[in-house]
Design a protein around this motif. Structure first.
Motif, mmCIF file in Angstrom:
data_model
loop_
_atom_site.group_PDB
_atom_site.id
_atom_site.type_symbol
_atom_site.label_atom_id
_atom_site.label_comp_id
_atom_site.label_asym_id
_atom_site.label_seq_id
_atom_site.Cartn_x
_atom_site.Cartn_y
_atom_site.Cartn_z
ATOM 1 N N ILE A 73 0.836 -1.204 0.000
ATOM 2 C CA ILE A 73 0.000 0.000 0.000
ATOM 3 C C ILE A 73 0.866 1.247 0.000
ATOM 4 O O ILE A 73 0.577 2.212 -0.708
ATOM 5 C CB ILE A 73 -0.953 -0.017 1.210
ATOM 6 C CG1 ILE A 73 -1.997 -1.116 1.030
ATOM 7 C CG2 ILE A 73 -1.616 1.327 1.415
ATOM 8 C CD1 ILE A 73 -2.855 -1.367 2.252
ATOM 9 N N LEU A 74 1.949 1.226 0.747
ATOM 10 C CA LEU A 74 2.845 2.379 0.834
ATOM 11 C C LEU A 74 3.497 2.697 -0.504
ATOM 12 O O LEU A 74 3.648 3.862 -0.881
ATOM 13 C CB LEU A 74 3.938 2.108 1.873
ATOM 14 C CG LEU A 74 4.895 3.244 2.173
ATOM 15 C CD1 LEU A 74 4.149 4.387 2.840
ATOM 16 C CD2 LEU A 74 6.019 2.767 3.067
ATOM 17 N N LEU A 75 3.811 1.659 -1.280
ATOM 18 C CA LEU A 75 4.438 1.884 -2.573
ATOM 19 C C LEU A 75 3.452 2.177 -3.689
ATOM 20 O O LEU A 75 3.843 2.388 -4.828
ATOM 21 C CB LEU A 75 5.295 0.656 -2.950
ATOM 22 C CG LEU A 75 6.491 0.419 -2.049
ATOM 23 C CD1 LEU A 75 7.192 -0.874 -2.455
ATOM 24 C CD2 LEU A 75 7.459 1.578 -2.090
ATOM 25 N N GLY A 76 2.174 2.177 -3.388
ATOM 26 C CA GLY A 76 1.180 2.595 -4.369
ATOM 27 C C GLY A 76 0.473 1.467 -5.080
ATOM 28 O O GLY A 76 -0.223 1.714 -6.054
ATOM 29 N N GLY A 77 0.632 0.247 -4.666
ATOM 30 C CA GLY A 77 -0.081 -0.858 -5.305
ATOM 31 C C GLY A 77 0.482 -1.192 -6.676
ATOM 32 O O GLY A 77 1.638 -0.918 -6.974
#
Length: 80
Positions: A73-77
Motif C-alpha cells: 500500500i505504501l508503494l502505491g499498489g
C-alpha cells in the motif's frame, strides 16, 4: 482518511488502557505442570513449546502478511 486513522488509534488506545494486567490465578502454566504427560512429550519444557508452537507460527505469519500488505500500500499498489 486521517479522521478514520485517528479514530482507530484512539479506540485501540482505549482498549489497551482498559485491559487488566494482573496475572490469572490459574493459567496454561498450571495446566502444563499438572498434565504434561497427556501431551505426549517426555520433557515439560518441550511440552510447553510444542503446545504454543501453533500460536507462535500464526502470530509470525500474521505479522509478515501485515508488513507485506503495508509496504504494498505504501508503494502505491500495482503500476499500470
Amino acid at each position: 482518511m486521517k479522521k478514520v486513522a485517528l479514530l482507530l488509534t484512539a479506540a485501540l488506545g482505549f482498549l489497551l488502557l482498559s485491559l487488566t494486567y494482573s496475572p490469572p490465578y490459574e493459567g496454561s502454566y498450571t495446566y502444563y505442570v499438572s498434565h504434561w504427560e497427556e501431551i505426549g512429550v517426555p520433557n515439560l519444557v518441550s511440552a510447553i513449546l510444542a503446545g504454543w508452537r501453533a500460536y507462535d507460527s500464526l502470530g509470525e505469519a500474521s505479522l509478515l502478511f501485515t508488513a507485506v500488505t503495508g509496504f504494498y500500500i505504501l508503494l502505491g499498489g500495482k503500476k499500470k
